[in-house]
Design an enzyme around this catalytic site. Structure first.
Site, mmCIF file in Angstrom:
data_model
loop_
_atom_site.group_PDB
_atom_site.id
_atom_site.type_symbol
_atom_site.label_atom_id
_atom_site.label_comp_id
_atom_site.label_asym_id
_atom_site.label_seq_id
_atom_site.Cartn_x
_atom_site.Cartn_y
_atom_site.Cartn_z
ATOM 1 N N CYS A 50 0.555 -9.068 10.948
ATOM 2 C CA CYS A 50 -0.259 -8.413 11.973
ATOM 3 C C CYS A 50 0.270 -7.028 12.320
ATOM 4 O O CYS A 50 -0.469 -6.191 12.835
ATOM 5 C CB CYS A 50 -0.339 -9.270 13.235
ATOM 6 S SG CYS A 50 1.247 -9.556 14.046
ATOM 7 N N SER A 109 10.889 -5.128 13.469
ATOM 8 C CA SER A 109 9.738 -5.761 14.106
ATOM 9 C C SER A 109 9.430 -5.132 15.468
ATOM 10 O O SER A 109 10.305 -4.528 16.095
ATOM 11 C CB SER A 109 9.995 -7.261 14.299
ATOM 12 O OG SER A 109 10.168 -7.898 13.056
#
Length: 430
Positions: A50, A109
């Site tokens: 995502c 991340s």
């Protein structure tokens, strides 16, 4: 051979760009097949999540290889190349290796130290193996990146209590909806992100939750994991009726087109009721035009950055500790990769010396006579092989261990000259 990674992430592109580049698992095989047919791409793997899309390649011609991947991304997304390029990052050689190690460890991340990315890197490796697009170099690199990610999670504390995208979404909901415990919450999707949503919602709140999924069995399976709580289930066929009764909606399905948009929301909204929508899917499950509705307030993954930033300071200190481990893994891979260009020279040298050994052994055995030769041939054979192995051992070890590229090339050229090795091998590294 050269290693490169071409991609984009939450750091380089907003979600409306990332969703155009997203490659669902069902389409990954076709994407890999397309890329492996490009003339300058020898090995390929695709990591699509995502928050990022990355294509890792091995190529003899870096410039052409990168150009072929970039053109593929433009064709896949429908974005003009000039617009696409401003969101892409391109990393080469050791920078590409280091980047993949950091990604697998969760250091790149949105939520620093999150663990889900490691399983996504494993999945990327499995897909590459399944479609036979990864060879000797990418297989080794992906395996070492997975090892690096595991080491960081087991040997440092960066993963302890690490928040996820789902938990950040719940925290954002608590900021935007002060009385969340009194709300009816709906979750569209029943995968891992949905499970984490339920887990973090129930950790502090006692809200009523409805889980809708394409198949009700999976929704029921998720609800059973929280059997002490008030969780209802259903299919996405009842989505609009459920949304009409909801105060808060989280979306986390794998749908490639928006599930909620202005046209299907407008008819079901109650006049005096606000609807808060938190979309943590990429591609987006909620169309941007829902914000045109007066009582709808929609948020997506890019809106989580403020929540995540609150936890980043302490995690950055842990990330420094993790980076030391990654440096070891990078050095290990680079030593192995650099040693590959010595294989041809070492093989030629061993073949040359082995040929000499066999010739001289044959002469010696013929002089000794057949009776003696038959009786002692195995011993003499082992003796000569042992001598050859011991003589070649140190030069081979030193050649593989040489980190300076130019010094290694000079050493290989010297061996070719001194031992008159095959010209083809010599030209390969000249």
């Amino acid at each position: 051979m050269n290693i490169a990674v071409i991609g984009l992430s939450h750091k380089t592109a907003p979600v409306h760009i990332r969703e155009k580049l997203s490659i669902p698992t069902a389409q990954t095989g076709d994407a890999i097949a397309h890329l492996t047919h490009c003339p300058h791409l020898d090995e390929v793997s695709i990591l699509s999540t995502c928050n990022r899309l990355e294509i890792h390649i091995v190529t003899e011609d870096t410039e052409q290889g990168v150009r072929e991947v970039t053109q593929f991304l433009a064709d896949h997304s429908g974005l003009p190349l000039p617009e696409l390029r401003q969101h892409l990052f391109i990393l080469l050689h050791q920078d590409a290796v280091t980047h993949l190690m950091r990604v697998a460890a969760g250091l790149d991340s949105l939520v620093l130290g999150e663990g889900q990315i490691l399983s996504q890197v494993k999945h990327a490796h499995q897909l590459a193996q399944q479609h036979k697009s990864s060879g000797r170099i990418l297989n080794r690199l992906l395996k070492q990146a997975i090892t690096a990610g595991k080491r960081v999670r087991t040997e440092t504390s960066i993963g302890t209590g690490a928040v996820s995208i789902s938990s950040a979404a719940v925290e954002l909901a608590r900021l935007k909806v002060p009385h969340l415990s009194q709300c009816h919450v709906s979750i569209l999707g029943a995968g891992k992100m949905a499970r984490l949503l339920v887990q973090h919602l129930l950790a502090k709140d006692t809200c009523t939750i409805t889980i809708l999924n394409r198949t009700v069995d999976r929704a029921n399976e998720l609800a059973k994991q929280f059997s002490d709580s008030d969780i209802r289930t259903g299919t996405l066929d009842t989505m609009m009726e459920t949304v009409q009764c909801s105060d808060v909606v989280f979306t986390c399905t794998s749908a490639t087109e928006p599930l909620l948009h202005r046209d299907n929301l407008a008819p079901v909204l109650d006049a005096g009721r606000n609807l808060m929508v938190f979309d943590i899917s990429v591609p987006l499950n909620v169309h941007a035009n829902v914000n045109e509705l007066e009582r709808v307030f929609a948020f997506n993954v890019d809106d989580l950055k403020a929540v995540v930033a609150q936890n980043q300071a302490s995690r950055r200190r842990m990330a420094m500790e993790a980076q030391l481990l990654l440096d070891e893994e990078v050095d290990s891979f680079m030593d192995w990769w650099r040693s590959l260009d010595t294989v041809v020279t070492i093989s030629s040298l061993r073949n040359k010396v082995e040929s000499i050994r066999e010739q001289e052994l044959e002469k010696a055995l013929s002089r000794l006579g057949s009776e003696f030769a038959d009786k002692h041939q195995e011993v003499i054979e082992a003796l000569t092989r042992g001598i050859v192995n011991k003589i070649l051992h140190d030069p081979m070890v030193q050649l593989r261990a040489q980190r300076d590229i130019e010094a290694r090339k000079r050493a290989m050229q010297t061996l070719h000259v001194l031992f008159d090795l095959e010209t083809a091998s010599n030209e390969k590294y000249s």
